[in-house]
Design a protein around this motif. Sequence first.
Motif, PDB file in Angstrom:
ATOM      1  N   TRP A  90      12.314 -50.198 -35.969  1.00 37.86           N
ATOM      2  CA  TRP A  90      12.651 -48.844 -36.402  1.00 37.86           C
ATOM      3  C   TRP A  90      11.474 -47.874 -36.324  1.00 37.86           C
ATOM      4  N   LYS A  91      10.344 -48.233 -36.888  1.00 38.21           N
ATOM      5  CA  LYS A  91       9.203 -47.311 -36.950  1.00 38.21           C
ATOM      6  C   LYS A  91       8.626 -46.986 -35.571  1.00 38.21           C
ATOM      7  N   ASN A  92       8.859 -47.864 -34.599  1.00 36.69           N
ATOM      8  CA  ASN A  92       8.321 -47.643 -33.257  1.00 36.69           C
ATOM      9  C   ASN A  92       9.117 -46.624 -32.449  1.00 36.69           C
ATOM     10  N   TYR A  93      10.304 -46.263 -32.928  1.00 39.74           N
ATOM     11  CA  TYR A  93      11.195 -45.385 -32.156  1.00 39.74           C
ATOM     12  C   TYR A  93      11.658 -44.192 -32.977  1.00 39.74           C
ATOM     13  N   GLN A  94      10.719 -43.435 -33.460  1.00 40.17           N
ATOM     14  CA  GLN A  94      11.033 -42.235 -34.237  1.00 40.17           C
ATOM     15  C   GLN A  94      10.472 -41.014 -33.522  1.00 40.17           C
ATOM     16  N   PRO A  95      11.153 -39.893 -33.558  1.00 40.67           N
ATOM     17  CA  PRO A  95      12.450 -39.611 -34.172  1.00 40.67           C
ATOM     18  C   PRO A  95      13.588 -40.169 -33.301  1.00 40.67           C
ATOM     19  N   VAL A  96      14.766 -40.286 -33.926  1.00 39.87           N
ATOM     20  CA  VAL A  96      15.904 -40.869 -33.226  1.00 39.87           C
ATOM     21  C   VAL A  96      17.177 -40.092 -33.563  1.00 39.87           C
ATOM     22  N   ILE A  97      18.037 -39.929 -32.590  1.00 39.84           N
ATOM     23  CA  ILE A  97      19.320 -39.257 -32.805  1.00 39.84           C
ATOM     24  C   ILE A  97      20.245 -40.191 -33.597  1.00 39.84           C
ATOM     25  N   HIS A  98      20.988 -39.636 -34.517  1.00 43.69           N
ATOM     26  CA  HIS A  98      21.929 -40.427 -35.320  1.00 43.69           C
ATOM     27  C   HIS A  98      23.209 -40.668 -34.500  1.00 43.69           C
ATOM     28  N   PRO A  99      23.813 -41.849 -34.612  1.00 48.82           N
ATOM     29  CA  PRO A  99      25.032 -42.156 -33.832  1.00 48.82           C
ATOM     30  C   PRO A  99      26.208 -41.224 -34.091  1.00 48.82           C
ATOM     31  N   THR A 100      26.210 -40.506 -35.222  1.00 48.45           N
ATOM     32  CA  THR A 100      27.321 -39.603 -35.533  1.00 48.45           C
ATOM     33  C   THR A 100      27.060 -38.164 -35.070  1.00 48.45           C
ATOM     34  N   SER A 101      25.918 -37.930 -34.484  1.00 47.20           N
ATOM     35  CA  SER A 101      25.558 -36.571 -34.068  1.00 47.20           C
ATOM     36  C   SER A 101      26.643 -35.975 -33.168  1.00 47.20           C
ATOM     37  N   ASN A 102      27.030 -34.740 -33.451  1.00 45.02           N
ATOM     38  CA  ASN A 102      28.107 -34.083 -32.696  1.00 45.02           C
ATOM     39  C   ASN A 102      27.812 -33.965 -31.208  1.00 45.02           C
ATOM     40  N   ASP A 103      26.544 -33.874 -30.850  1.00 46.18           N
ATOM     41  CA  ASP A 103      26.192 -33.743 -29.433  1.00 46.18           C
ATOM     42  C   ASP A 103      25.745 -35.075 -28.819  1.00 46.18           C
ATOM     43  N   PHE A 104      26.062 -36.161 -29.492  1.00 45.68           N
ATOM     44  CA  PHE A 104      25.619 -37.492 -29.062  1.00 45.68           C
ATOM     45  C   PHE A 104      25.964 -37.771 -27.591  1.00 45.68           C
ATOM     46  N   GLU A 105      27.217 -37.596 -27.225  1.00 47.55           N
ATOM     47  CA  GLU A 105      27.634 -37.961 -25.861  1.00 47.55           C
ATOM     48  C   GLU A 105      27.161 -36.976 -24.799  1.00 47.55           C
ATOM     49  N   ASN A 106      26.661 -35.824 -25.226  1.00 55.35           N
ATOM     50  CA  ASN A 106      26.029 -34.894 -24.286  1.00 55.35           C
ATOM     51  C   ASN A 106      24.559 -35.228 -24.074  1.00 55.35           C
ATOM     52  N   ARG A 107      23.994 -35.957 -25.016  1.00 53.64           N
ATOM     53  CA  ARG A 107      22.568 -36.290 -24.936  1.00 53.64           C
ATOM     54  C   ARG A 107      22.329 -37.708 -24.427  1.00 53.64           C
ATOM     55  N   VAL A 108      23.198 -38.636 -24.805  1.00 59.20           N
ATOM     56  CA  VAL A 108      23.139 -40.013 -24.302  1.00 59.20           C
ATOM     57  C   VAL A 108      24.283 -40.132 -23.297  1.00 59.20           C
ATOM     58  N   ILE A 109      23.921 -40.151 -22.038  1.00 59.56           N
ATOM     59  CA  ILE A 109      24.890 -40.064 -20.948  1.00 59.56           C
ATOM     60  C   ILE A 109      25.222 -41.460 -20.409  1.00 59.56           C
ATOM     61  N   TYR A 110      26.491 -41.661 -20.116  1.00 58.16           N
ATOM     62  CA  TYR A 110      26.923 -42.871 -19.406  1.00 58.16           C
ATOM     63  C   TYR A 110      26.962 -42.513 -17.928  1.00 58.16           C
ATOM     64  N   LYS A 111      26.281 -43.326 -17.102  1.00 59.38           N
ATOM     65  CA  LYS A 111      26.291 -43.073 -15.656  1.00 59.38           C
ATOM     66  C   LYS A 111      26.245 -44.393 -14.908  1.00 59.38           C
ATOM     67  N   ASP A 112      27.313 -44.681 -14.181  1.00 62.16           N
ATOM     68  CA  ASP A 112      27.391 -45.877 -13.339  1.00 62.16           C
ATOM     69  C   ASP A 112      27.039 -47.155 -14.100  1.00 62.16           C
ATOM     70  N   GLY A 113      27.517 -47.261 -15.324  1.00 63.86           N
ATOM     71  CA  GLY A 113      27.312 -48.475 -16.099  1.00 63.86           C
ATOM     72  C   GLY A 113      26.072 -48.491 -16.965  1.00 63.86           C
ATOM     73  N   ASP A 114      25.251 -47.458 -16.866  1.00 62.49           N
ATOM     74  CA  ASP A 114      24.017 -47.383 -17.647  1.00 62.49           C
ATOM     75  C   ASP A 114      24.072 -46.225 -18.621  1.00 62.49           C
ATOM     76  N   TYR A 115      23.262 -46.321 -19.679  1.00 61.52           N
ATOM     77  CA  TYR A 115      23.086 -45.208 -20.604  1.00 61.52           C
ATOM     78  C   TYR A 115      21.708 -44.613 -20.357  1.00 61.52           C
ATOM     79  N   ILE A 116      21.709 -43.307 -20.124  1.00 57.72           N
ATOM     80  CA  ILE A 116      20.472 -42.592 -19.830  1.00 57.72           C
ATOM     81  C   ILE A 116      20.454 -41.297 -20.649  1.00 57.72           C
TER      82      ILE A 116
END
Length: 195
Positions: A90-116
């Motif tokens: 946890w401490k190694n990856y801060q700050p981090v977007i919360h999974p419930t964030s309204n813009d989550f799927e605009n920021r964490v993109i699914y592309k050809d089987g990968d998340y980028i």
Amino acid sequence: MRQAIKNSSSEILKQNLKYIQGNSNNNKKIADILFDEQKKFCAYTDEYISRTDAKDIEHFNPELKGTLSDSYDNWFLVKHQWNKEKSYKWKNYQPVIHPTSNDFENRVIYKDGDYIVNSETDIEAQNLISLLKLDDVALADKRKRYIARKLKEITVANQDYESYFSELIEDDPCNVSYLRAIKEEFRVDLWPMLK
């Protein structure tokens, strides 16, 4: 991974349930409610959680666990392996977007089987991908093979995508995994079809 949705009328909130370390009866109630609310899918891997899968109540921010600030918004049901692998990082990856964030799927993109990340400057999204191992090669490969197999099955069955997945769910929901990948690849949102 899809954006996590928290239910404002959750039984967890109605019953004012609190996670209590070491109290398996109490915590099982929470896990059962999360299991139903998440429609039996792991909040992180987007895989179906079967009866035989080891599963945990995951405290997204582990620093809140056991504190008065720990709450429903911090709890997700996940497969044990992913909870175990995240817990010490946890401490190694801060700050981090919360999974419930309204813009989550605009920021964490699914592309050809990968998340980028949608933007290379989005540190919060990149940190989430690294923290939850959404870029895990083995998981991504499994997801890609699943999508390719479903595409072949749909072609052989000569069905439209929605009918095919609707039949799979009706037959047995454990036949379905990777809800966001299906939504992106086949343009079918399975979430409303699941019970």
